[in-house]
Motif scaffolding. Sequence first.
Motif, PDB file in Angstrom:
ATOM      1  N   HIS A  31     -12.936  39.159  18.393  1.00 25.11           N
ATOM      2  CA  HIS A  31     -14.101  39.064  17.737  1.00 25.11           C
ATOM      3  C   HIS A  31     -14.412  40.608  16.967  1.00 25.11           C
ATOM      4  CE1 HIS A  31     -18.306  37.560  17.033  1.00 25.11           C
ATOM      5  NE2 HIS A  31     -18.740  38.568  17.252  1.00 25.11           N
ATOM      6  N   ASP A  32     -14.715  41.550  17.922  1.00 24.95           N
ATOM      7  CA  ASP A  32     -15.092  43.044  17.534  1.00 24.95           C
ATOM      8  C   ASP A  32     -14.201  43.176  16.354  1.00 24.95           C
ATOM      9  OD1 ASP A  32     -17.352  42.670  19.319  1.00 24.95           O
ATOM     10  OD2 ASP A  32     -15.909  43.842  20.863  1.00 24.95           O
ATOM     11  N   GLU A  33     -12.860  43.144  16.322  1.00 17.70           N
ATOM     12  CA  GLU A  33     -11.985  43.557  15.461  1.00 17.70           C
ATOM     13  C   GLU A  33     -12.182  42.668  14.299  1.00 17.70           C
ATOM     14  OE1 GLU A  33      -7.490  42.967  14.655  1.00 17.70           O
ATOM     15  OE2 GLU A  33      -7.632  43.362  16.725  1.00 17.70           O
ATOM     16  N   THR A  34     -12.530  41.374  14.228  1.00 16.93           N
ATOM     17  CA  THR A  34     -12.792  40.629  13.044  1.00 16.93           C
ATOM     18  C   THR A  34     -14.313  40.974  12.485  1.00 16.93           C
ATOM     19  OG1 THR A  34     -11.450  38.688  14.204  1.00 16.93           O
ATOM     20  CG2 THR A  34     -13.110  38.188  12.352  1.00 16.93           C
ATOM     21  N   GLN A  35     -15.224  41.347  13.262  1.00 18.57           N
ATOM     22  CA  GLN A  35     -16.421  41.698  12.668  1.00 18.57           C
ATOM     23  C   GLN A  35     -16.409  42.929  11.966  1.00 18.57           C
ATOM     24  OE1 GLN A  35     -19.391  39.566  12.803  1.00 18.57           O
ATOM     25  NE2 GLN A  35     -17.838  38.186  13.703  1.00 18.57           N
ATOM     26  N   SER A  36     -15.443  43.909  12.177  1.00 16.33           N
ATOM     27  CA  SER A  36     -15.262  45.109  11.580  1.00 16.33           C
ATOM     28  C   SER A  36     -14.766  45.003  10.078  1.00 16.33           C
ATOM     29  CB  SER A  36     -14.537  46.164  12.357  1.00 16.33           C
ATOM     30  OG  SER A  36     -13.373  45.769  12.321  1.00 16.33           O
ATOM     31  N   GLU A  37     -14.078  43.767   9.765  1.00 19.25           N
ATOM     32  CA  GLU A  37     -13.656  43.620   8.432  1.00 19.25           C
ATOM     33  C   GLU A  37     -14.766  43.558   7.355  1.00 19.25           C
ATOM     34  OE1 GLU A  37     -10.371  40.653   8.304  1.00 19.25           O
ATOM     35  OE2 GLU A  37     -10.257  40.887  10.485  1.00 19.25           O
ATOM     36  N   THR A  38     -14.307  44.015   6.255  1.00 20.05           N
ATOM     37  CA  THR A  38     -15.174  43.918   4.993  1.00 20.05           C
ATOM     38  C   THR A  38     -15.597  42.663   4.758  1.00 20.05           C
ATOM     39  OG1 THR A  38     -13.946  45.813   4.052  1.00 20.05           O
ATOM     40  CG2 THR A  38     -15.342  44.635   2.471  1.00 20.05           C
ATOM     41  N   HIS A  39     -17.004  42.606   4.266  1.00 14.88           N
ATOM     42  CA  HIS A  39     -17.616  41.168   3.953  1.00 14.88           C
ATOM     43  C   HIS A  39     -17.828  40.358   5.144  1.00 14.88           C
ATOM     44  CE1 HIS A  39     -17.808  42.717   0.116  1.00 14.88           C
ATOM     45  NE2 HIS A  39     -16.419  42.800  -0.190  1.00 14.88           N
ATOM     46  N   VAL A  40     -17.450  40.707   6.306  1.00 16.45           N
ATOM     47  CA  VAL A  40     -17.572  39.615   7.601  1.00 16.45           C
ATOM     48  C   VAL A  40     -18.829  40.032   8.352  1.00 16.45           C
ATOM     49  CG1 VAL A  40     -16.518  38.996   9.746  1.00 16.45           C
ATOM     50  CG2 VAL A  40     -15.160  39.749   7.661  1.00 16.45           C
ATOM     51  N   ARG A  41     -19.474  39.040   8.845  1.00 15.68           N
ATOM     52  CA  ARG A  41     -20.905  39.190   9.468  1.00 15.68           C
ATOM     53  C   ARG A  41     -20.716  37.995  10.805  1.00 15.68           C
ATOM     54  NH1 ARG A  41     -25.188  35.508   7.880  1.00 15.68           N
ATOM     55  NH2 ARG A  41     -24.401  34.476   5.711  1.00 15.68           N
ATOM     56  N   PRO A  42     -21.310  38.400  11.599  1.00 13.03           N
ATOM     57  CA  PRO A  42     -21.378  37.340  12.726  1.00 13.03           C
ATOM     58  C   PRO A  42     -21.858  36.175  12.382  1.00 13.03           C
ATOM     59  CG  PRO A  42     -22.701  39.666  13.383  1.00 13.03           C
ATOM     60  CD  PRO A  42     -22.463  39.313  11.865  1.00 13.03           C
ATOM     61  N   MET A  43     -21.501  34.989  12.886  1.00  9.08           N
ATOM     62  CA  MET A  43     -21.895  33.677  12.835  1.00  9.08           C
ATOM     63  C   MET A  43     -23.186  33.580  13.729  1.00  9.08           C
ATOM     64  SD  MET A  43     -20.033  30.000  12.689  1.00  9.08           S
ATOM     65  CE  MET A  43     -20.866  28.463  12.681  1.00  9.08           C
ATOM     66  N   ASP A  44     -24.319  33.556  13.435  1.00  9.52           N
ATOM     67  CA  ASP A  44     -25.333  33.519  14.281  1.00  9.52           C
ATOM     68  C   ASP A  44     -26.304  32.621  13.846  1.00  9.52           C
ATOM     69  OD1 ASP A  44     -26.184  35.034  12.287  1.00  9.52           O
ATOM     70  OD2 ASP A  44     -26.985  36.581  13.326  1.00  9.52           O
ATOM     71  N   ILE A  45     -25.786  31.410  13.237  1.00 12.79           N
ATOM     72  CA  ILE A  45     -26.886  30.663  12.761  1.00 12.79           C
ATOM     73  C   ILE A  45     -27.903  30.012  13.517  1.00 12.79           C
ATOM     74  CG2 ILE A  45     -25.307  30.257  10.820  1.00 12.79           C
ATOM     75  CD1 ILE A  45     -24.626  27.358  12.068  1.00 12.79           C
TER      76      ILE A  45
END
Length: 84
Positions: A31-45
Motif C-alpha cells: 500500500h505505502d509503495e503504491t501510494q508513493s507513485e505519481t498521480h496516486v492518492r488513497p482511496m478514502d471515499i
Amino acid sequence: MFGGVCFMANGNMCVGAWKGSLVVRLARKKHDETQSETHVRPMDITGKVMRGWALVESAGIKSGSVLKSWVHRAAKFAELLPAK
C-alpha cells in the motif's frame, strides 16, 4: 460498493472508475509503495483510507500504455484472490 463502474476477476473487484479516477485493487502489503507513485492518492471515499486500494488520477492514465499497466497490475492481483 462505491457507486461506480467496475470490472471483476473471479468475483473480486480489480479496477473501476470513480469521479474521473481509476480505482485499482492491489496488495495491502504494498500500500505505502503504491501510494508513493505519481498521480496516486488513497482511496478514502468513505472518510477512511482503504489499504490495498488506490485512486489513480486522470493525469496518471492519459497514456494508453500506463492505463494498461495499472489494469494489468490490478487484474494480476485480483486473480490471486480466492474466487467468490
